[in-house]
Design a protein around this motif. Structure first.
Motif, mmCIF file in Angstrom:
data_model
loop_
_atom_site.group_PDB
_atom_site.id
_atom_site.type_symbol
_atom_site.label_atom_id
_atom_site.label_comp_id
_atom_site.label_asym_id
_atom_site.label_seq_id
_atom_site.Cartn_x
_atom_site.Cartn_y
_atom_site.Cartn_z
ATOM 1 N N TYR A 54 0.811 -1.209 0.000
ATOM 2 C CA TYR A 54 0.000 0.000 0.000
ATOM 3 C C TYR A 54 0.851 1.269 0.000
ATOM 4 O O TYR A 54 2.034 1.246 0.299
ATOM 5 N N VAL A 55 0.188 2.350 -0.337
ATOM 6 C CA VAL A 55 0.810 3.669 -0.317
ATOM 7 C C VAL A 55 0.080 4.495 0.735
ATOM 8 O O VAL A 55 -1.125 4.353 0.919
ATOM 9 N N MET A 56 0.821 5.335 1.439
ATOM 10 C CA MET A 56 0.209 6.231 2.404
ATOM 11 C C MET A 56 0.126 7.629 1.788
ATOM 12 O O MET A 56 1.127 8.138 1.268
ATOM 13 N N ASP A 57 -1.060 8.212 1.857
ATOM 14 C CA ASP A 57 -1.158 9.635 1.549
ATOM 15 C C ASP A 57 -0.770 10.380 2.819
ATOM 16 O O ASP A 57 -1.140 9.977 3.915
ATOM 17 N N HIS A 58 -0.023 11.455 2.665
ATOM 18 C CA HIS A 58 0.348 12.207 3.875
ATOM 19 C C HIS A 58 0.691 13.642 3.522
ATOM 20 O O HIS A 58 1.068 13.932 2.382
ATOM 21 N N SER A 59 0.536 14.520 4.493
ATOM 22 C CA SER A 59 0.922 15.908 4.257
ATOM 23 C C SER A 59 2.440 15.995 4.193
ATOM 24 O O SER A 59 3.157 15.137 4.713
ATOM 25 N N THR A 60 2.921 17.018 3.537
ATOM 26 C CA THR A 60 4.345 17.015 3.168
ATOM 27 C C THR A 60 5.074 18.265 3.652
ATOM 28 O O THR A 60 5.982 18.752 2.995
ATOM 29 N N PHE A 61 4.658 18.777 4.797
ATOM 30 C CA PHE A 61 5.373 19.915 5.356
ATOM 31 C C PHE A 61 6.561 19.454 6.180
ATOM 32 O O PHE A 61 6.527 18.386 6.787
ATOM 33 N N SER A 62 7.587 20.291 6.198
ATOM 34 C CA SER A 62 8.687 20.090 7.139
ATOM 35 C C SER A 62 8.566 21.161 8.212
ATOM 36 O O SER A 62 8.267 22.319 7.908
ATOM 37 N N TYR A 63 8.786 20.754 9.438
ATOM 38 C CA TYR A 63 8.632 21.667 10.569
ATOM 39 C C TYR A 63 10.000 22.070 11.097
ATOM 40 O O TYR A 63 10.849 21.215 11.312
ATOM 41 N N LEU A 64 10.173 23.366 11.306
ATOM 42 C CA LEU A 64 11.364 23.831 12.008
ATOM 43 C C LEU A 64 10.937 24.242 13.411
ATOM 44 O O LEU A 64 10.153 25.181 13.577
#
Ligand code: NI
Length: 210
Positions: free
Chosen positions: A167-177
């Motif tokens: 399976y593939v996971m959909d996910h948000s793609t932000f990086s947090y500092l």
């Protein structure tokens, strides 16, 4: 890609855009308050991102957010089987650290899985080693991972239509500092260059010097 997946991704992207707009609004207000330190910047942002979690690192050590207190953190949520976004982003993290040189010693890169079923400790250990010696991978139980993702307002879901193993996971793609105080400094949308990340981190470090 089937139609329902497209719709799901579109909805996820819409959330992403709203989030990005919020970030842009914060950034403008940050500029207006340039005299503030990075610490107060996170505070001024006024949105609760981050917080307590209990996870396991890629060496098997129990880890909470307290372990990284006092350091800047670059955090990305994803999964090791991700074909595109995750490896790209982690390469950007690695390059950012390289660009920061000596200053990178106080920057901790973290990769937190949103697919704990497949991302075991040993799987994570192999994976993080592909990118940077200082990259720490974190996994845990489903509930622990969900708690961490919730703290960072991360969207993730198994892509519908994929089979139970591949399976593939959909996910948000932000990086947090995150700052040394554990508060959010800023969020980098996917596609931010290592040069821009390094510059933002340097500026945050400069701003934090009293
Ligand atoms: Ni990914």
């Amino acid at each position: 890609m089937n139609r329902s997946r497209l719709i799901r991704i579109s909805i996820a992207s819409l959330f992403g855009l709203v989030f990005a707009a919020l970030i842009a609004a914060w950034t403008i207000s940050l500029d207006q308050q340039a005299q503030n330190t990075a610490r107060s910047v996170g505070f001024t942002a006024g949105v609760n991102i981050g917080g307590p979690y209990t996870l396991i690192d890629h060496t098997g050590a129990a880890t909470t957010e307290a372990r990284f207190a006092g350091q800047y953190q670059l955090i990305y949520f994803g999964f090791t089987f991700c074909p595109d976004f995750c490896p790209t982003e982690l390469q950007v993290f690695a390059r950012t650290l390289d660009l920061l040189g000596d200053q990178s010693s106080n920057v901790q890169p973290l990769f937190i899985t949103i697919d704990p079923a497949r991302d075991t400790v040993s799987q994570l250990a192999q994976y993080v080693g592909l990118f940077h010696p200082r990259l720490v991978g974190l996994t845990g139980s489903e509930a622990q991972v969900a708690q961490a993702a919730k703290a960072y307002k991360v969207f993730f879901a198994k892509a519908p239509g994929s089979d139970s193993e591949n399976y593939v996971m959909d996910h948000s793609t932000f990086s947090y500092l995150m700052g040394p105080d554990g508060r959010l400094i800023t969020v980098f949308p996917h596609g931010t260059s290592a040069e821009d990340m390094a510059r933002t981190i340097r500026n945050a470090m400069k701003a934090a010097v009293p």
